[in-house]
Design an enzyme around this catalytic site. Structure first.
Site, mmCIF file in Angstrom:
data_model
loop_
_atom_site.group_PDB
_atom_site.id
_atom_site.type_symbol
_atom_site.label_atom_id
_atom_site.label_comp_id
_atom_site.label_asym_id
_atom_site.label_seq_id
_atom_site.Cartn_x
_atom_site.Cartn_y
_atom_site.Cartn_z
ATOM 1 N N SER A 156 93.528 33.346 68.725
ATOM 2 C CA SER A 156 93.027 32.499 67.644
ATOM 3 C C SER A 156 91.549 32.788 67.445
ATOM 4 C CB SER A 156 93.257 31.021 67.977
ATOM 5 O OG SER A 156 92.735 30.715 69.264
ATOM 6 N N GLU A 177 87.575 31.214 66.022
ATOM 7 C CA GLU A 177 86.744 30.044 65.728
ATOM 8 C C GLU A 177 85.676 30.379 64.689
ATOM 9 O OE1 GLU A 177 85.519 27.272 68.871
ATOM 10 O OE2 GLU A 177 83.446 27.779 68.322
ATOM 11 N N ARG A 197 83.361 15.987 73.307
ATOM 12 C CA ARG A 197 82.312 14.957 73.319
ATOM 13 C C ARG A 197 81.268 15.281 72.265
ATOM 14 N NH1 ARG A 197 77.521 14.627 77.614
ATOM 15 N NH2 ARG A 197 76.793 16.184 76.115
ATOM 16 N N GLY A 198 80.849 16.531 72.244
ATOM 17 C CA GLY A 198 79.785 16.943 71.338
ATOM 18 C C GLY A 198 78.426 16.789 71.994
ATOM 19 N N ASP A 199 77.435 17.442 71.423
ATOM 20 C CA ASP A 199 76.073 17.380 71.942
ATOM 21 C C ASP A 199 75.313 16.239 71.285
ATOM 22 O OD1 ASP A 199 76.463 19.711 73.487
ATOM 23 O OD2 ASP A 199 76.066 20.963 71.724
ATOM 24 N N ALA A 219 84.713 12.936 75.862
ATOM 25 C CA ALA A 219 85.908 13.548 75.268
ATOM 26 C C ALA A 219 87.177 12.869 75.769
ATOM 27 C CB ALA A 219 85.939 15.042 75.582
ATOM 28 N N HIS A 278 80.444 22.624 83.620
ATOM 29 C CA HIS A 278 79.623 22.056 82.548
ATOM 30 C C HIS A 278 78.202 21.865 83.078
ATOM 31 C CE1 HIS A 278 78.046 19.248 79.576
ATOM 32 N NE2 HIS A 278 79.085 19.525 78.813
ATOM 33 N N GLN A 294 84.874 27.449 77.761
ATOM 34 C CA GLN A 294 83.591 28.021 77.378
ATOM 35 C C GLN A 294 83.683 29.528 77.608
ATOM 36 O OE1 GLN A 294 80.737 28.546 75.816
ATOM 37 N NE2 GLN A 294 80.019 26.529 76.467
ATOM 38 N N PHE A 309 72.637 31.969 73.997
ATOM 39 C CA PHE A 309 73.846 31.143 74.066
ATOM 40 C C PHE A 309 74.190 30.818 75.519
ATOM 41 C CE2 PHE A 309 75.461 33.401 69.993
ATOM 42 C CZ PHE A 309 74.719 32.535 69.211
ATOM 43 N N HIS A 352 90.954 32.906 72.709
ATOM 44 C CA HIS A 352 90.326 32.235 71.564
ATOM 45 C C HIS A 352 88.973 32.902 71.329
ATOM 46 C CE1 HIS A 352 89.646 28.968 68.745
ATOM 47 N NE2 HIS A 352 88.482 28.695 69.318
#
Length: 282
Positions: A7, A9, A99-101, A115, A141, A168, A211, A261
């Protein structure tokens, strides 16, 4: 051996020109017959409207599944419930729940701080309607207390209703395999609830190092050294980067990874080249 699914992104473009270019990129990558395309969601929902716009455009453009990212930081339950209904109206059946930053200056975590809470809320609101994917971290994380805590958190997300997890990006296959084994030891059947490998192609040394440093991903020392030695030789960096990522994917495929992905950075190459070289479209 069966071939893994794959897949792609995308992230929402900031301009009309970027939006049009992204649609063109979608058209070309879609010819490879991926399982789905995911679309990211900025810190605190900062790209909320752009995410929705590109999701709507892609849904109207082809039959391939679109999986919007949904983050709980910055949105309350009512906003998330409204978005879930909108996505249902578009025929979307797959979500990536994160969750997001925290956006700069935001204080407090909101009604759904993690999350895990978001996964539970989606299940409460929509039952089994959505296929939910969550994030996983083969190298931990960056905000986790320790590795065991991080793995337990992932297990909890699976048990709360996540169908799969996307990692990740990483460049050490053993970190992925360690995480997969740890999940199995904690009772997660990774055949039924897969651990999808997130793959980041290397095309620009400064970008990939930035990154990695921001999200806690490890760049092997030999890769850092070689990228530094290439300096501004972009062609050499692209070819070396392709070889590194191709070998990584080859190893993962040989170890039975269920899916790859690709974090495309909204580009056709080298994602298309990797998929074809790995024989995933044959």
């Amino acid at each position: 051996m069966s071939k893994p699914a794959f897949s792609f992104e995308f992230f929402p473009a900031k301009t009309d020109q970027g939006h049009d270019k992204l649609l063109s990129t979608y058209d070309e990558l879609n010819q490879l017959a991926p399982a789905y395309f995911s679309v990211t969601y900025g810190a605190g929902g900062s790209t909320r409207s752009r995410t929705i716009n590109i999701v709507e455009a892609l849904c109207a453009r082809g039959e391939t599944e679109i999986a919007p990212h949904l983050s709980c930081i910055g949105d309350d339950k009512a906003q998330i419930a409204e978005l879930l209904e909108h996505y249902k109206s578009l025929g979307i059946k797959r979500l990536v729940a994160l969750r997001g930053d925290l956006p700069s200056g935001q204080v407090g975590m909101g009604q759904l701080p993690f999350a895990l809470d978001l996964v539970k809320f989606i299940r409460e609101e929509t039952g089994d309607y959505f296929h939910i994917e969550v994030a996983a971290y083969p190298e931990m994380h960056p905000q986790a207390r320790n590795f065991a805590f991080d793995i337990d958190n992932l297990v909890n997300k699976y048990q709360a209703g996540a169908n799969a997890a996307i990692t990740q990006f990483f460049y050490n296959a053993d970190s992925y395999l360690y995480l997969r084994d740890a999940l199995e030891q904690r009772g997660i059947d990774t055949n039924a609830q897969p651990l999808i490998a997130g793959i980041m192609p290397i095309t620009n040394s400064s970008n990939i190092l930035r990154f990695a440093d921001s999200c806690g991903a490890d760049i092997p020392r030999y890769v850092r050294k070689q990228l530094a030695d290439f300096g501004d030789d972009r062609k050499a960096i692209r070819e070396f980067g392709f070889d590194v990522v191709y070998r990584l994917c080859e190893r993962l495929v040989s170890e039975g990874v269920p899916a790859l992905h690709f974090y495309t950075m909204n580009k056709v190459e080298p994602n298309k080249r990797l998929v074809q070289a790995l024989g995933l479209t044959d």
